[in-house]
Design an enzyme around this catalytic site. Structure first.
Site, short mmCIF file in Angstrom:
data_model
loop_
_atom_site.label_atom_id
_atom_site.label_comp_id
_atom_site.label_asym_id
_atom_site.label_seq_id
_atom_site.Cartn_x
_atom_site.Cartn_y
_atom_site.Cartn_z
N HIS A 160 63.27 203.46 55.19
CA HIS A 160 63.37 202.29 54.30
C HIS A 160 63.64 201.03 55.11
CE1 HIS A 160 65.57 199.44 51.75
NE2 HIS A 160 64.65 199.79 50.86
N CYS A 195 47.22 201.88 53.37
CA CYS A 195 48.38 201.00 53.19
C CYS A 195 49.64 201.58 53.78
CB CYS A 195 48.57 200.65 51.72
SG CYS A 195 48.96 202.08 50.70
C1 PEP Z 1 52.62 205.73 52.11
O1 PEP Z 1 53.11 206.79 51.74
O2 PEP Z 1 51.93 205.62 53.14
C2 PEP Z 1 52.85 204.50 51.33
C3 PEP Z 1 52.25 203.39 51.65
O3 PEP Z 1 53.75 204.56 50.30
P1 PEP Z 1 55.35 204.53 50.52
O4 PEP Z 1 55.59 204.18 51.96
O5 PEP Z 1 55.87 203.52 49.57
O6 PEP Z 1 55.73 205.94 50.18
#
Ligand code: PEP
Ligand code: MG
Length: 637
Positions: free
Chosen positions: A216, A593
């Site tokens: 995080h 992403c």
């Molecule tokens: C991922 O899992 O790559 C993503 C972009 O979502 P998060 O990091 O919010 O789990």
């Protein structure tokens, strides 16, 4: 080879020089020279060498020849040269040359100058810049002189670049309070959670004991462009007594600490920082990069401020808005907790109704900041227990608001406990159990788009709704039906024919394996490579830092798979999903992403497998633009 001697007599000497200034890139000879000496005397620092220009007075012929050689070498290698030479009895001998190391700023200037001088073309200039070095141009850095004298006392992961110096605080509240008093602080935590966001914003930098490159703290700090060192396991933390131990010393609240989010180094005391300066060459190189890249570059942004920053840095849209981050601010958390602790659908719907206008205004802000560029909104993803209160006072407050007893609330909180929340009740599973959440988010997305469209008729708003953590086409279909029904109802009521898209993230291996099925329901895929890496390797993105060190040491893994995409395993799933998806839907829009979207070597891989865009945190947008151009140029043939 005959040996020549710089230390033969006073008519001899030795030197080291660069054809251009390696610190600024300025086109002028830079170097040092020592008479009656050999190479080691210059390097060892026992004697003080003279500036290279003075060599001209002492050895005019050798100097003239040296200048001639410098020009020849630059002409040949078409790059700035770092050279060593010796003069024996007035005659020049070249010992070696190589392309000189340089600062990021010098790299940009040299590349632009070489283009202007007709030595290289734009593509070669683009290839000359190491994208990772752009980081140093975008973030504050330590004063180089002061840093030289400093010795790190510990090391974590360089999770978000830049340098920070400030007084230690141990909680987000303290960070905010101290910052309000104009104190510069570094927030030191075991790990961070979404509740710490305001404190992270207020701090100069963040240092955590636990967590990897996609923890995080790392993800949020990168999003904010804030320096972060994560996973420094050497720290012995005593949060309760507001102190920690590192390198045999105890640090208390208010003590100064300096951290370097690029190297992961941690220093005791104050090292002053200097602000980033973006010179004019930066823009020229970026414009060339944009000319040659095929991949689009979007950003991961959750606030209008981050979105605007990303636009400034060249983002062409948003690839990921994590909506959960919006639920933590101000009075929203109270309404959100009411939603979680609701006993009936009616109670939940009532709580969601309070959140809807807030979400709508968030989305409007983001749409405005993105000036009509595409924006992908990802629906609520994390497990609900992340939002429930932990402090007794907050629990009491919630109980009062809900007309429940403290025990009732505690029982609800206990019922939300999961042994493995990362693989628990999160992602689209939340919308399957509580479709009201997806309905509310859909209304907020569509209403915001309609409002912004009305204010800006010149833009064509096409909201993109993204359902996370899908592993089975039927669950996607279920949530999509909820979304479509809610969206169409809002549009019908407004009498609008606005288009919108519903897509999904591919972040569970099963989704990649069944991508042909998933594509029947999804208009776009965005690879969530953070979760996809976690679930493909079977190790947690938050905990892997604990043992990955041993894997690098033993040469089992070369890199952190959460930072650089594992092309062999995770990459195979991405390729397969892209191919299968496009078999079903040839115009399927494909992006990524996960954090890998801003990693240059991963960007090259995404280019090669034919994705349409990468999305990364705002400050990595220029890096991704350059990396995408390099990938296109390198793979042209
Ligand atoms: C991922 O899992 O790559 C993503 C972009 O979502 P998060 O990091 O919010 O789990
Ligand atoms: Mg994910």
């Amino acid at each position: 080879m005959p040996m020549v001697f710089g230390n033969l007599n006073d008519n001899s000497g030795t030197g080291v020089a660069f054809t251009r200034d390696p610190a600024t890139g300025e086109k002028k000879l830079m170097g040092e020279f020592l008479t009656n000496a050999q190479g080691e005397d210059v390097v060892a620092g026992v004697r003080t060498p003279m500036p290279i220009a003075q060599m001209e007075e002492k050895f005019p012929e050798a100097y003239a020849e040296f200048i001639d050689v410098c020009n020849k070498l630059e002409d040949h290698y078409r790059d700035m040269q770092d050279m060593e030479f010796t003069v024996e009895n007035g005659k020049l001998y070249m010992l070696q040359c190589r392309n000189g190391k340089r600062t990021a700023q010098a790299a940009l200037k040299i590349a632009c100058d070489l283009v202007d001088e007709g030595m290289i073309d734009e593509k070669q200039a683009v290839l000359m810049i190491d994208p990772r070095n752009l980081d140093t141009l975008l973030h504050p850095q330590f004063d180089a002189k002061k840093l030289k004298a400093a010795v790190p006392m510990g090391k974590g992961l360089g999770a978000s670049p830049g340098a920070a110096c400030g007084k230690i605080v141990f909680s987000a509240e303290e960070a905010k309070a101290w910052a309000a008093r104009k104190e510069k602080v570094v927030l030191v935590r075991l790990e961070t959670s979404p509740e710490d966001i305001e404190g992270m914003k207020a701090a100069q930098g963040i240092l955590t004991v636990r967590g990897g490159m996609t923890s995080h703290a790392a993800v949020v700090a990168r999003g904010m462009g804030k320096c972060c060192v994560s996973g420094c396991g050497e720290i012995k933390m005593d949060e309760e007594n507001k102190k920690f131990e590192l390198a045999g010393k105890t640090f208390h609240e208010g003590d100064y600490i300096s951290i370097d989010g690029s190297t992961g180094n941690i220093y005791d005391g104050v090292i002053p920082t200097v602000d980033a300066s973006i010179a004019g060459e930066f823009g020229r190189i970026m414009a060339w990069a944009d000319k040659y890249r095929r991949l689009q570059v979007r950003t991961n942004a959750d606030t209008p401020r981050d979105a605007a920053k990303a636009r400034e840095l060249g983002a062409q849209g948003i690839g990921l808005t994590r909506t959960e981050h919006m639920f933590f601010e101000g009075d929203r958390i109270a309404a959100f907790r009411e939603m979680i602790c609701a006993d009936t659908v009616e109670e939940r719907v009532a709580a969601l109704a309070k959140l809807e206008p807030m979400q709508q205004s968030d989305f409007e802000g983001i749409y405005e900041a993105m000036e009509g560029c595409p924006v992908t909104i990802r629906y609520l993803d994390p497990p609900l227990h992340e939002f429930v209160p932990t402090e007794e006072a907050d629990i009491e407050l919630l109980a009062k608001a809900q007309g429940k007893t403290v025990e009732d609330i505690k029982a609800i909180i206990a019922s939300l406990h999961e042994f493995n929340p990362m693989m628990g009740h999160r992602g689209c599973r939340l919308a399957v159990t509580y479709p009201e959440i997806a309905e509310m988010q859909t209304r907020a997305v569509i209403k915001a788009a309609l409002a912004v469209q009305a204010r800006h008729p010149e833009w064509t708003m096409v909201p993109e709704i993204m359902i996370p953590l899908v592993g089975e086409v039927k669950e996607l279909k279920y949530v999509k039906d909820v979304v479509v029904k809610a969206a169409d109802a809002v549009l019908a009521e407004a009498g609008s024919d606005m288009k919108y898209k519903v897509g999904t993230m591919i972040e569970i291996p099963r989704a990649a394996l069944t991508a042909d099925e998933i594509a029947k329901e999804a208009e776009f895929f965005s690879f969530g490579t953070n979760d996809l890496t976690q679930m493909t390797f079977g190790f947690s993105r938050d905990d892997a830092g604990k043992f990955l060190g041993a894997y690098y040491e033993k040469k089992i893994y070369e890199n952190d798979p959460f930072a650089r995409v594992d092309q062999i395993g995770v990459g195979k799933l991405i390729k397969m999903a892209a191919t299968l998806g496009r078999e079903t839907r040839p115009d399927l829009h494909l992006g990524v992403c996960g954090e890998h979207g801003g990693d240059p070597s991963s960007v090259e891989f995404f280019h090669k497998v034919g994705l349409d865009y990468v999305s990364c945190s705002p400050f990595r947008v220029p890096i991704a633009r350059l990396a995408a151009a390099q990938a296109a140029i390198k793979n042209e043939k």
